[in-house]
Design a protein around this motif. Structure first.
Motif, PDB file in Angstrom:
ATOM      1  N   PHE A 131      -9.059   5.818  -7.051  1.00 18.12           N
ATOM      2  CA  PHE A 131      -8.432   4.866  -6.132  1.00 18.12           C
ATOM      3  C   PHE A 131      -9.464   4.354  -5.137  1.00 18.12           C
ATOM      4  O   PHE A 131     -10.495   4.991  -4.893  1.00 18.12           O
ATOM      5  CB  PHE A 131      -7.263   5.520  -5.380  1.00 18.12           C
ATOM      6  CG  PHE A 131      -6.126   5.929  -6.275  1.00 18.12           C
ATOM      7  CD1 PHE A 131      -5.257   4.980  -6.784  1.00 18.12           C
ATOM      8  CD2 PHE A 131      -5.934   7.264  -6.609  1.00 18.12           C
ATOM      9  CE1 PHE A 131      -4.211   5.349  -7.610  1.00 18.12           C
ATOM     10  CE2 PHE A 131      -4.891   7.648  -7.439  1.00 18.12           C
ATOM     11  CZ  PHE A 131      -4.028   6.685  -7.944  1.00 18.12           C
ATOM     12  N   GLY A 132      -9.175   3.207  -4.525  1.00 20.47           N
ATOM     13  CA  GLY A 132     -10.076   2.627  -3.546  1.00 20.47           C
ATOM     14  C   GLY A 132      -9.865   3.206  -2.161  1.00 20.47           C
ATOM     15  O   GLY A 132      -9.077   4.141  -1.959  1.00 20.47           O
ATOM     16  N   SER A 164      -6.249   2.952  -1.727  1.00 18.77           N
ATOM     17  CA  SER A 164      -5.670   1.673  -2.150  1.00 18.77           C
ATOM     18  C   SER A 164      -5.592   1.695  -3.669  1.00 18.77           C
ATOM     19  O   SER A 164      -6.329   2.440  -4.329  1.00 18.77           O
ATOM     20  CB  SER A 164      -6.514   0.488  -1.665  1.00 18.77           C
ATOM     21  OG  SER A 164      -7.841   0.589  -2.156  1.00 18.77           O
ATOM     22  N   TYR A 165      -4.707   0.871  -4.206  1.00 15.30           N
ATOM     23  CA  TYR A 165      -4.483   0.901  -5.651  1.00 15.30           C
ATOM     24  C   TYR A 165      -4.709  -0.483  -6.235  1.00 15.30           C
ATOM     25  O   TYR A 165      -4.091  -1.464  -5.819  1.00 15.30           O
ATOM     26  CB  TYR A 165      -3.066   1.371  -5.951  1.00 15.30           C
ATOM     27  CG  TYR A 165      -2.682   1.264  -7.415  1.00 15.30           C
ATOM     28  CD1 TYR A 165      -3.333   2.013  -8.391  1.00 15.30           C
ATOM     29  CD2 TYR A 165      -1.654   0.404  -7.822  1.00 15.30           C
ATOM     30  CE1 TYR A 165      -2.986   1.922  -9.731  1.00 15.30           C
ATOM     31  CE2 TYR A 165      -1.292   0.302  -9.159  1.00 15.30           C
ATOM     32  CZ  TYR A 165      -1.960   1.057 -10.109  1.00 15.30           C
ATOM     33  OH  TYR A 165      -1.617   0.960 -11.437  1.00 15.30           O
ATOM     34  N   PHE A 225      -0.562   7.986   1.498  1.00 24.17           N
ATOM     35  CA  PHE A 225      -1.350   7.460   0.381  1.00 24.17           C
ATOM     36  C   PHE A 225      -2.075   6.182   0.791  1.00 24.17           C
ATOM     37  O   PHE A 225      -3.286   6.041   0.574  1.00 24.17           O
ATOM     38  CB  PHE A 225      -0.461   7.185  -0.831  1.00 24.17           C
ATOM     39  CG  PHE A 225      -1.209   6.558  -1.969  1.00 24.17           C
ATOM     40  CD1 PHE A 225      -1.907   7.325  -2.878  1.00 24.17           C
ATOM     41  CD2 PHE A 225      -1.253   5.170  -2.105  1.00 24.17           C
ATOM     42  CE1 PHE A 225      -2.633   6.742  -3.903  1.00 24.17           C
ATOM     43  CE2 PHE A 225      -1.972   4.572  -3.135  1.00 24.17           C
ATOM     44  CZ  PHE A 225      -2.668   5.367  -4.039  1.00 24.17           C
ATOM     45  N   TYR A 226      -1.345   5.232   1.370  1.00 19.98           N
ATOM     46  CA  TYR A 226      -1.948   3.923   1.643  1.00 19.98           C
ATOM     47  C   TYR A 226      -2.891   3.923   2.840  1.00 19.98           C
ATOM     48  O   TYR A 226      -3.687   2.993   2.989  1.00 19.98           O
ATOM     49  CB  TYR A 226      -0.850   2.866   1.796  1.00 19.98           C
ATOM     50  CG  TYR A 226      -0.276   2.445   0.468  1.00 19.98           C
ATOM     51  CD1 TYR A 226      -0.999   1.631  -0.392  1.00 19.98           C
ATOM     52  CD2 TYR A 226       0.981   2.884   0.060  1.00 19.98           C
ATOM     53  CE1 TYR A 226      -0.491   1.249  -1.624  1.00 19.98           C
ATOM     54  CE2 TYR A 226       1.508   2.525  -1.169  1.00 19.98           C
ATOM     55  CZ  TYR A 226       0.765   1.704  -2.010  1.00 19.98           C
ATOM     56  OH  TYR A 226       1.266   1.339  -3.236  1.00 19.98           O
ATOM     57  N   THR A 227      -2.824   4.929   3.714  1.00 14.57           N
ATOM     58  CA  THR A 227      -3.835   5.044   4.764  1.00 14.57           C
ATOM     59  C   THR A 227      -5.095   5.740   4.252  1.00 14.57           C
ATOM     60  O   THR A 227      -6.155   5.634   4.861  1.00 14.57           O
ATOM     61  CB  THR A 227      -3.286   5.827   5.980  1.00 14.57           C
ATOM     62  OG1 THR A 227      -2.753   7.078   5.543  1.00 14.57           O
ATOM     63  CG2 THR A 227      -2.232   5.031   6.715  1.00 14.57           C
TER      64      THR A 227
END
Length: 636
Positions: free
Chosen positions: A92-93, A40-41, A35-37
């Protein structure tokens, strides 16, 4: 309901298909990293939070409103079981670099809590309100042949049982009218609710009992399967104590085995070192339930009041302590159920230079909180009781204190530095300390962050809280040596858990107590410059039968340094190699039984052992090879 009464249904096709799917589901760390790769939230509101859920059809990403009981604002399927692939998300970004994610992943997973990380690993469904009901619906009609699935089912039964008490999830997925509302914090629990609670906890115990019988070497977060079963039985017993169900309390206690050597060994290891009439603050399951076991089963050391730190946030537990006069404290029990009395915060509007420097007497601080002298009525979602000093001081009368502790290094004040917020559990401990300082020794199984380390005195397996003069540290060191030497001189018990046919012993049940006791003792002796005594105790450690059996664990790090420093190069090198090999194995084969570490952390640990060995000219080809392998893999 006992195991022998459970009907043995076998739905081979359903079970095989489900388990096959489960094996290919990405792990929780893999999903978070992906998710984080990729994204971004940025929360819409300050109280929004990103959470993950593992459901029947795959992994979901939830945006939840923490102010509204973690209600789901958005839910999107992220990894699909049907397609065996990740799905695009909206709202999400852009993602972060792999390096940024790798360094932050450890913090994210540990922030969500090790138990949650573990439950994602061991439960087929987890992370949303009805996960336990879904587990029971899908797997409760069979006896799972897969050990992990059986553990997950047991945990689902245990979780569902709590719906009938004060802190379980609300809702009635099985259309039970009793679950239409959640009891208020200080409600008396009806007989019907207790009956349903017992039904589901007994189901949980049955699962863990079968797991212990089928696979004695099965490792859980708290120990082997039998340890988990005993903990579940005592969890049931504790909840019944809080509900005041006297008849069921006796029955529940009677079902627990009278002949458990591990529970008895752990219970004695702590209670044996408590001064008479102590208050002993424990932290988790494994340093609480075994103590209650020997107190209730054997009537041993009932002069010691064992209080669980984590339960001090539960109003029903605090009410029970007050109702049964277990320990003195002044806070009105009716306050425990008030929403604004669950935690307290520093006054954000106060002058930062004043709130951080002014010192308030503990009596005054407690009274200000108890009377809600300062309240932030603008706080969302409810008013908050606030405090206007982060430094508080317990002023002690040394002559009165010497009636229960005649040490020459006592001082007249115990200074406490608070942070931005204070939990109810910490507030109650401050209240208890204030009321019992001169009449009952206050001890704990771990050093609570609330108090300065200099005021904790190790007395073998426990820590005693005292206002100690930091300029007379040698007296504290000598006292610690005397207490620990006395205990270890008669030390015959194995404070470890044996895992089945693997012929391995683990110290996790007692937080590495065996090795930690020896290493702390030897370091204290070295602090006084007594190398001869330090070597004598090192030899005793190496010759101890328990030392030879236990598998590598985190508590061995200090002992490696001791062995090398004292010239035990062969033994220090062997222990360093075992630890480096163990950490490398965990790096390659992650399991939530152990804390999640980033690649950088694992590399740092291996480099520490390499540097330690090089310092003492005891370099190891194995450790060098493992470090080189990890450096190479981190560059890829």
């Amino acid at each position: 309901m006992r195991i022998t009464a459970i009907l043995f249904f076998i739905f081979s096709f359903i079970q095989t298909t489900t388990l096959s799917a489960q094996k290919t589901i990405p792990t929780y760390p893999q999903v978070v990293e992906k998710f984080y790769t990729t994204y971004s939230y940025l929360p819409e509101e300050s109280y929004d939070k990103l959470m993950f859920a593992k459901k029947k059809d795959g992994w979901y990403v939830h945006a939840v409103d923490q102010l509204n009981n973690d209600s789901i604002k958005t839910a999107q399927l992220f990894w699909s079981i049907a397609s065996r692939s990740y799905k695009p998300l909206i709202g999400f970004g852009d993602g972060n670099s792999k390096e940024e994610v790798s360094s932050g992943l450890e913090a994210v997973l540990q922030d969500n809590g090790s138990p949650n990380t573990y439950l994602f690993e061991r439960c087929r469904y987890f992370g949303y309100n009805d996960w336990d009901a879904d587990m029971i619906n899908d797997f409760g009609k069979i006896i799972p042949r897969n050990d992990t699935l059986l553990e997950g089912l047991g945990r689902a039964y245990s979780s569902y049982a709590e719906r009938y008490l004060w802190f379980g999830n609300a809702g009635n997925p099985f259309h039970d009218p009793m679950l239409e509302r959640k009891p208020s914090p200080l409600d008396s629990v009806s007989k019907e609710r207790v009956k349903r609670f017992l039904f589901y906890t007994n189901k949980a115990v049955d699962c863990f009992a079968l797991l212990a019988k089928r696979n004695p070497g099965y490792q859980t977060l708290v120990g082997n399967a039998r340890m988990k079963m005993l903990n579940e039985q005592f969890h049931q017993y504790q909840q019944l104590l809080m509900s005041g169900s006297s008849e069921q309390i006796k029955t529940s206690l009677g079902k627990i085995s009278n002949n458990d050597s591990i529970y008895r060994s752990i219970g004695h290891s702590y209670l044996d070192n408590c001064p008479p009439n102590s208050i002993l603050i424990t932290y988790g399951d494994n340093d609480t339930y075994p103590l209650w076991y020997v107190q209730e089963k054997d009537g041993y050391r009932k002069d010691v009041t064992v209080i669980n730190y984590q339960l001090l946030t539960v109003p029903a537990y605090l009410d029970m302590l007050h109702r049964e006069n277990k320990v003195l404290f002044t806070t009105n029990p009716h306050s425990f159920g008030e929403s604004e009395f669950q935690y307290f915060v520093a006054d954000a509007k106060a002058d930062s230079s004043v709130i951080s420097t002014q010192s308030l007497p503990l009596d005054t601080f407690l009274n200000d909180i108890q009377t809600s002298k300062y309240v932030n009525n603008d706080a969302v979602p409810r008013p908050l009781v606030i405090y206007q000093a982060k430094k508080i001081v317990l002023n002690a009368d040394i002559q009165k204190l010497k009636k229960i502790c005649d040490q020459s290094n006592l001082t007249s004040s115990l200074n406490i530095d608070l942070h931005e917020y204070l939990l109810l559990s910490d507030f109650v401990i401050l209240d208890m300390l204030n009321q019992n300082l001169y009449i009952r020794p206050v001890c704990s199984t771990v050093q609570l962050e609330l108090f300065p380390k200099q005021d904790y005195q190790r007395e073998a397996t426990i820590f005693r809280l005292l206002p100690l003069n930091e300029h007379l540290d040698d007296i504290k060191v000598r006292t610690e040596i005397e207490k620990t030497e006395k205990y270890l001189t008669g030390y015959t018990t194995s404070l470890v858990i044996f895992y089945g046919s693997t012929n391995k012993y683990y110290e996790t049940a007692t937080q590495g107590m065996h090795t930690q006791l020896f290493s702390d003792l030897i370091n204290n002796i070295l602090q006084l410059g007594d190398t001869i005594s330090a070597k004598r105790w090192t030899n005793l450690y190496l010759a101890n039968s328990v030392t030879k059996k236990i598998s590598p664990n985190q508590s061995n790090g200090a002992m490696c340094d001791i062995l090398l420093r004292l010239g035990y190069l062969k033994e220090g090198k062997e222990m360093s190699e075992k630890l480096a090999d163990w950490y490398y194995y965990l790096y390659k084969n992650y399991s939530a039984v152990h804390p999640y570490y980033s690649k950088e952390r694992y590399l740092g640990i291996l480099q520490y052992y390499k540097n330690l060995l090089d310092t003492y000219k005891a370099s190891s080809a194995l450790v060098d090879k493992l470090v080189s392998s990890m450096v190479r893999e981190n560059k890829q």
